[in-house]
Design a protein around this motif. Structure first.
Motif, PDB file in Angstrom:
ATOM      1  N   SER A 195      -0.751  17.097 -19.520  1.00 39.63           N
ATOM      2  CA  SER A 195      -0.804  16.076 -20.569  1.00 39.63           C
ATOM      3  C   SER A 195      -1.091  16.674 -21.944  1.00 39.63           C
ATOM      4  O   SER A 195      -0.670  16.123 -22.968  1.00 39.63           O
ATOM      5  N   SER A 196      -1.785  17.818 -21.990  1.00 36.73           N
ATOM      6  CA  SER A 196      -2.129  18.417 -23.276  1.00 36.73           C
ATOM      7  C   SER A 196      -1.060  19.377 -23.792  1.00 36.73           C
ATOM      8  O   SER A 196      -0.943  19.587 -24.995  1.00 36.73           O
ATOM      9  N   HIS A 197      -0.264  19.973 -22.895  1.00 34.80           N
ATOM     10  CA  HIS A 197       0.710  20.980 -23.310  1.00 34.80           C
ATOM     11  C   HIS A 197       2.162  20.498 -23.205  1.00 34.80           C
ATOM     12  O   HIS A 197       2.992  20.864 -24.026  1.00 34.80           O
ATOM     13  N   TYR A 198       2.471  19.705 -22.200  1.00 32.54           N
ATOM     14  CA  TYR A 198       3.860  19.247 -21.991  1.00 32.54           C
ATOM     15  C   TYR A 198       3.947  17.773 -22.378  1.00 32.54           C
ATOM     16  O   TYR A 198       3.927  16.889 -21.526  1.00 32.54           O
ATOM     17  N   ARG A 199       4.041  17.543 -23.666  1.00 28.29           N
ATOM     18  CA  ARG A 199       3.952  16.181 -24.193  1.00 28.29           C
ATOM     19  C   ARG A 199       5.310  15.543 -24.452  1.00 28.29           C
ATOM     20  O   ARG A 199       5.380  14.417 -24.914  1.00 28.29           O
ATOM     21  N   TYR A 200       6.397  16.262 -24.190  1.00 28.09           N
ATOM     22  CA  TYR A 200       7.732  15.753 -24.511  1.00 28.09           C
ATOM     23  C   TYR A 200       8.543  15.571 -23.234  1.00 28.09           C
ATOM     24  O   TYR A 200       8.351  16.282 -22.249  1.00 28.09           O
ATOM     25  N   LYS A 201       9.465  14.592 -23.288  1.00 30.49           N
ATOM     26  CA  LYS A 201      10.315  14.307 -22.132  1.00 30.49           C
ATOM     27  C   LYS A 201      11.772  14.306 -22.537  1.00 30.49           C
ATOM     28  O   LYS A 201      12.134  13.846 -23.623  1.00 30.49           O
ATOM     29  N   GLU A 202      12.615  14.858 -21.644  1.00 29.90           N
ATOM     30  CA  GLU A 202      14.053  14.749 -21.857  1.00 29.90           C
ATOM     31  C   GLU A 202      14.468  13.314 -21.549  1.00 29.90           C
ATOM     32  O   GLU A 202      14.117  12.781 -20.484  1.00 29.90           O
ATOM     33  N   PRO A 203      15.215  12.666 -22.442  1.00 31.66           N
ATOM     34  CA  PRO A 203      15.537  11.238 -22.256  1.00 31.66           C
ATOM     35  C   PRO A 203      16.376  10.966 -21.011  1.00 31.66           C
ATOM     36  O   PRO A 203      16.238   9.902 -20.387  1.00 31.66           O
ATOM     37  N   ASP A 204      17.244  11.886 -20.625  1.00 28.10           N
ATOM     38  CA  ASP A 204      18.136  11.628 -19.498  1.00 28.10           C
ATOM     39  C   ASP A 204      17.512  11.947 -18.144  1.00 28.10           C
ATOM     40  O   ASP A 204      17.846  11.314 -17.139  1.00 28.10           O
ATOM     41  N   THR A 205      16.614  12.937 -18.114  1.00 31.81           N
ATOM     42  CA  THR A 205      16.078  13.384 -16.820  1.00 31.81           C
ATOM     43  C   THR A 205      14.599  13.102 -16.645  1.00 31.81           C
ATOM     44  O   THR A 205      14.086  13.204 -15.534  1.00 31.81           O
ATOM     45  N   ASP A 206      13.902  12.761 -17.733  1.00 27.06           N
ATOM     46  CA  ASP A 206      12.451  12.575 -17.713  1.00 27.06           C
ATOM     47  C   ASP A 206      11.682  13.865 -17.399  1.00 27.06           C
ATOM     48  O   ASP A 206      10.492  13.831 -17.083  1.00 27.06           O
ATOM     49  N   ARG A 207      12.375  15.010 -17.469  1.00 28.31           N
ATOM     50  CA  ARG A 207      11.667  16.274 -17.292  1.00 28.31           C
ATOM     51  C   ARG A 207      10.806  16.536 -18.519  1.00 28.31           C
ATOM     52  O   ARG A 207      11.241  16.337 -19.652  1.00 28.31           O
ATOM     53  N   VAL A 208       9.573  17.012 -18.285  1.00 29.78           N
ATOM     54  CA  VAL A 208       8.664  17.272 -19.397  1.00 29.78           C
ATOM     55  C   VAL A 208       8.884  18.694 -19.906  1.00 29.78           C
ATOM     56  O   VAL A 208       9.314  19.585 -19.165  1.00 29.78           O
TER      57      VAL A 208
END
Length: 251
Positions: A195-208
């Motif tokens: 939650s502190s380092h991987y705060r972004y998500k790919e819109p199509d896959t939801d991969r952080v």
């Protein structure tokens, strides 16, 4: 398999362990620390008992046993033989030579029992690590030295230390050949770290994913990113090769 042997490892190796039958060796021998080590017993509640006995004395002396171990290694006529004889010329018939002779004769046996794909980890400390590395280079080959792992066993030195404190041990990693087996071990990230380092998500896959610096100190060439050629900042280089960049962009 699933057998525990109790006794002198040199005797056990020679009596029970065949050539090229072992995948992995972790060796935590005496360090020539000049200390005595006791076997402690525990009470039923887990606390230490007053009952104990001396397990071994980690002090080595040049005696008949040490001389016999030295002679066995010296008579091999190979590189480790040359190394142990050179060390004797430098150190003389000292306690350190006794310790190194004891180690050398056992390391030779461990080399014998390891498979061509095998690895050995030797745990030691700065007392004799510089001599042990020479011996291991001669037995396993300097090209098969893979890493010197520094284990920080304590964060701060003892208060009574009068100089720089001794806070680490050394683990030498050697393999028998280039065809060694190495299985990487992975642990899942903790939720707090994610939650502190991987705060972004790919819109199509939801991969952080995370945003990070793509350059490091040191001059380097420009790289191609898709249809653009981009130079790194002054005094820096891109941490990925062109092949790796191309491969990532294909995904």
């Amino acid at each position: 398999m699933n057998t525990l042997y109790y006794g002198d490892n040199l005797d056990i190796l020679r009596r029970y362990v065949g050539d090229e039958t072992v995948d992995l060796v972790y060796l935590d021998p005496p360090f020539n620390s000049k200390a005595n080590y006791n076997m402690l017993f525990k009470e039923h509640d887990g606390t230490n008992s007053a009952a104990q006995f001396q397990a071994f004395e980690d002090t080595w002396h040049w005696d008949q046993v040490a001389a016999a171990a030295y002679q066995e290694v010296a008579e091999r006529g190979d590189k480790v033989s040359q190394a142990i004889q050179a060390i004797r010329k430098l150190l003389g018939d000292t306690d350190m030579l006794a310790y190194l002779s004891m180690m050398a004769v056992r390391l030779v046996e461990l080399r014998r029992v390891l498979k061509p794909t095998g690895s050995i980890y030797l745990h030691c400390d700065p007392t004799a690590s510089h001599y042990l590395k020479i011996i291991m280079d001669m037995i396993f080959g300097s090209s098969n030295f893979r890493n010197e792992i520094i284990w920080q066993r304590t964060r701060s030195a003892k208060k009574q230390s009068s100089f720089f404190g001794k806070t680490h041990d050394v683990i030498f990693l050697y393999t028998v050949s280039n065809q060694y087996i190495s299985n990487a071990l992975y642990m899942p990230y903790q939720d707090k770290y994610l939650s502190s380092h991987y705060r972004y998500k790919e819109p199509d896959t939801d991969r952080v994913y995370r945003l990070d610096n793509f350059s490091q100190q040191g001059e380097g060439p420009a790289r191609r990113f898709g249809d653009k050629i981009i130079s790194p900042p002054n005094g820096k280089h891109w941490i990925w090769s062109q092949d790796r960049i191309d491969h990532a962009l294909e995904k």
